[in-house]
Enzyme design. Structure first.
Site, PDB file in Angstrom:
ATOM      1  N   GLY A  10       0.846  -5.727   0.901  1.00 39.06           N
ATOM      2  CA  GLY A  10      -0.226  -5.855  -0.084  1.00 39.06           C
ATOM      3  C   GLY A  10       0.278  -6.423  -1.395  1.00 39.06           C
TER       4      GLY A  10
ATOM      5  CD  GLU B 267       1.501  -6.453   6.072  1.00 34.35           C
ATOM      6  OE1 GLU B 267       2.256  -7.392   6.408  1.00 34.35           O
ATOM      7  OE2 GLU B 267       1.072  -6.315   4.914  1.00 34.35           O
TER       8      GLU B 267
ATOM      9  CD  GLU C 165      -2.209  -8.818   2.460  1.00 40.65           C
ATOM     10  OE1 GLU C 165      -2.068  -7.610   2.226  1.00 40.65           O
ATOM     11  OE2 GLU C 165      -2.858  -9.259   3.412  1.00 40.65           O
TER      12      GLU C 165
ATOM     13  CB  ALA D 299      -0.874  -0.016   1.244  1.00 44.74           C
TER      14      ALA D 299
END
Ligand code: NAD
Length: 704
Positions: A103, A126, A106, A62
């Site tokens: 992300g 994270e 992911e 992100a």
């Protein structure tokens, strides 16, 4: 389209991310990506989607700036895209030949298959910000890689390379280094199509919570220490992983989202975020666009480095540069000192070889880059000179006068002084614009922090160049202005002063240390002084005149110095050390403190832990406020970075100024006024809130 491109290759749609430098999942990228996926889905001739990226970063996750701007929450949000890929009836393959983080990883996990190139690295970092993966990572990874790999990746935050990714089934195929990556990825996708490989919908894959899963979760939970600052954050990761086994997929995603929001609200995550942003902002100066790409002629190209003073700091500083392949010369007063310095560096490298951290070849290569000198002419060609001689203005004057004579025009002349006036040092030369402070911390090759001291006349050219160079040697540079001790050592002054004064007032060294380590410091200030050396501290205090107004000022420390108690280096200081270097309490210090207290007419009493914590920390914070008031630091978060990275302040508290903001500035302001009253003349002398602290406290504002 700017960030994502679409290309058809037979029955395969190749969707490529190309938003340099890191293919961050910005709103624009997400929008374009969704358009491309929809386009592929709508085309009946397309049977597979190959998701790949240009550059060495597949996708770094992100764009955290969007959390502040709110763009992160505008559709299509990341989970929408991931769920869309996951639910696609077409075969989706991620072709990763670079960093896939957060992300970004992911995104790859939402695909049915993954192929990895030699540069592929996968990580879910994270947890380092006190969070957990929020894009389905905690639900998809267990379905792909199983319990152990999920626990490892999600709770450590450490990225893994391609070999491990293959072992963990995170990638299904690895492409060797000598094979064109994209071609191989297309070939792999085609072979999947040819073999009618199944398309997965992760929501349709149930996970069985068998004994192995239960044992892994339990063993890991039991291995955690409830006292560790990241305990709750780690437990939240485990709870999310467990939800993948306990709940249907979409409920698991919901649980992940709830835990993510919960984590965001915690003081721990706030502190870690604060430091993350602090690092990004450090070095950005309001009066200069330091981020602009300077033209080539602007930046000083550093090929040759000279370090003046082959002592403790000089050797550590030199190692930084030989490590990155630069020719580095060590200059000292005589051959013997030079030889000793070079030997010291070689010993350090040899230790690294014996620990397996360096190869013998690397040792030899690095030693070949190092050379010694005793005459200044030898360093005339250096592009960067860093002075690390004794902390004495007269010696600095000799050195800088000489450097001014011999160094080539345009060379950067830096001083590693810890306290002295960089403007005065610059004035010893005819080129003050080329002079800057580079305050390394001890040990200089290992400590990440670098205070970059900007003199009155330091040019933008020099600043841009040293900031660039600092990053090359993997330092964290924080720009500060000139004052005695700059930011770090200046804030240390009241913190240490109160600690040692309280020992005169009746606290014991170990009580002071215990309170500070309980607070979270890596080491108490008393032990820290013993380690630095009471002789070094004595010399550093020499220019100060505080004793004129406060006869108790570092009285105990002076006395111990006169008694030749220099700290750990000679076995006695504020503690006593045995032959193995283990620390022991020393009743003699208590006796000395009691005697001095009597002489100074200080009434000894029992000092509470709370008083120790407040007097040490609140005066430290007050000095930080004064530093901001005087514009020595550019922002409060710079003070935080310096104290977290240079002085062992607990990172999970976000640094002293962030901690103060969390506590409330009124509380600190009123506590300072309380001690000002309680401590009589001493209080009136030292407990004066900075005008900035007073103003912010009254307006119920925060340090920024
Ligand atoms: P040190 O005593 O270990 O080394 C100083 C070296 O400078 C010695 O080898 C000495 O021979 C040499 N030297 C002295 N005068 C010289 C001259 N005129 N020409 C050439 N060489 C000369 O000291 P150190 O601890 O390495 O500190 C050096 C500097 O770094 C000081 O300014 C100090 O304040 C600063 N500093 C020290 C620390 C620390 O923890 N030691 C931390 C940050 C900054």
């Amino acid at each position: 389209m700017n960030a994502v491109s679409f290309k058809k290759n037979g029955a395969i749609a190749i969707i490529t991310l190309h938003l340099p430098p890191a293919n961050l999942l910005t709103l624009a990228l997400r929008q374009e990506l969704l358009v491309c996926i929809e386009k592929a889905e709508a085309n009946n001739n397309i049977r597979a989607i190959l998701l790949t990226a240009e550059g060495t970063v597949f996708c770094a996750g992100a764009d955290i700036n969007e959390i502040e701007t709110g763009d992160a929450y505008i559709e299509p949000i990341l989970p929408t895209i991931l769920n869309r890929i996951d639910a696609s009836k077409k075969l989706c393959v991620a072709a990763v030949d670079g960093l896939a983080l957060g992300g970004g990883m992911e995104l790859a996990l939402a695909c049915d298959y993954r192929v990895g190139g030699p540069r592929a690295r996968f990580g879910l970092p994270e947890i380092k910000l006190g969070l957990l993966p929020g894009g389905g990572g905690t639900q998809r990874l267990p379905r792909i890689a199983g319990i152990q790999a999920s626990i490892e990746l999600i709770t450590s935050g450490k990225p893994i390379g391609v070999r491990k990714a293959l072992d963990y089934h995170i990638i299904d195929q690895a492409v060797p280094a000598d094979t064109p990556f994209l071609e191989a990825a297309i070939g792999y996708t085609q072979s999947l199509l040819d073999n009618h490989a199944p398309v997965f919908d992760y929501s349709a894959i149930p996970l069985e919570k068998n004994k192995q899963v239960n044992d892994a979760l339990q063993t890991f939970r039991e291995s955690l220490s409830p006292d560790a600052p990241d305990y709750q954050a780690t437990m939240r990761c485990i709870d999310a992983i467990e939800a993948a086994y306990d709940l249907p997929f979409f409920e698991g995603l919901q649980k992940e989202a709830e835990l993510f929001i919960e984590a965001m609200q915690t003081p721990y995550a706030k502190a870690m975020w604060h430091l993350f942003f602090a690092e990004r902002n450090a070095g950005k100066l309001p009066d200069m666009d330091i981020t602009r790409k300077p033209d080539k002629a602007f930046k000083v190209k550093v090929f040759k480095v000279a370090v003046i003073g082959a002592g403790n700091m000089g050797c550590g500083i030199a190692i930084n540069f030989s490590n990155i392949g630069l020719h580095t010369m060590l200059l000292d007063m005589n051959e013997e000192n030079v030889a000793r310095g070079l030997q010291r560096i070689e010993q350090q490298y040899t230790r690294a070889v014996s620990k397996g951290k360096l190869s013998s070849k690397e040792l030899n290569d690095r030693m070949r880059l190092l050379s010694g000198a005793t005459d200044y002419q030898s360093i005339a060609a250096a592009d960067l000179v860093i002075e690390a001689v004794f902390e004495d203005m007269a010696v600095k004057k000799v050195v800088f006068t000489e450097l001014d004579k011999v160094c080539k025009a345009g060379a950067i002349l830096a001083t590693n002084t810890s306290t002295l006036d960089v403007n005065e040092i610059a004035a010893f030369t005819q080129r003050p614009a080329d002079v800057v402070g580079l305050h390394f911390f001890n040990p200089a090759d290992r400590m990440r922090l670098l205070e970059v001291v900007r003199g009155r006349e330091t040019s933008d050219r020099v600043l841009v160049s040293v900031l660039n160079l600092a990053r090359n040697i993997k330092k964290l540079p924080v720009v500060v202005n000139v004052c005695f001790g700059f930011v770090g050592n200046r804030m240390l002054e009241p913190y240490a002063r109160e600690a040692f004064r309280m020992i005169l007032e009746g606290a014991s060294p170990q009580q002071v240390d215990r309170v500070l380590t309980d607070f979270g410091f890596a080491m108490g200030v008393v032990s820290m002084y013993d380690l630095v050396g009471l002789d070094v501290a004595y010399q550093a205090r020499a220019p100060l005149t505080h004793k004129d107004k406060d006869p108790s000022y570092h009285k105990l420390m002076d006395e111990l110095y006169w008694l030749e108690r220099y700290g750990k280096k000679n076995g006695v200081g504020l503690y006593r050390y045995d032959d193995q270097g283990n620390k022991h309490n020393d009743p003699e210090v208590i006796e000395i403190a009691a005697r001095l207290a009597k002489e100074l007419d200080i009434q000894q009493r029992e000092i509470s832990d709370r008083e120790i914590e407040e007097r040490c920390l609140f005066t430290l914070i007050n000095e930080g406020a004064q530093i901001l008031h005087e514009k020595i630091a550019y922002r409060a978060s710079d003070c935080d970075l310096i104290w977290v990275n240079g002085f062992g302040f607990p990172n999970w508290r976000g640094g002293p100024m962030h901690y103060a903001n969390q506590l409330g500035l009124q509380k600190i302001y009123h506590a300072l006024l309380k001690y000002r009253e309680q401590l009589g003349d001493y209080g009136k002398l030292w407990f004066n809130p900075s005008p900035l602290l007073k103003e912010l406290a009254e307006q119920q504002q925060r340090f920024i």
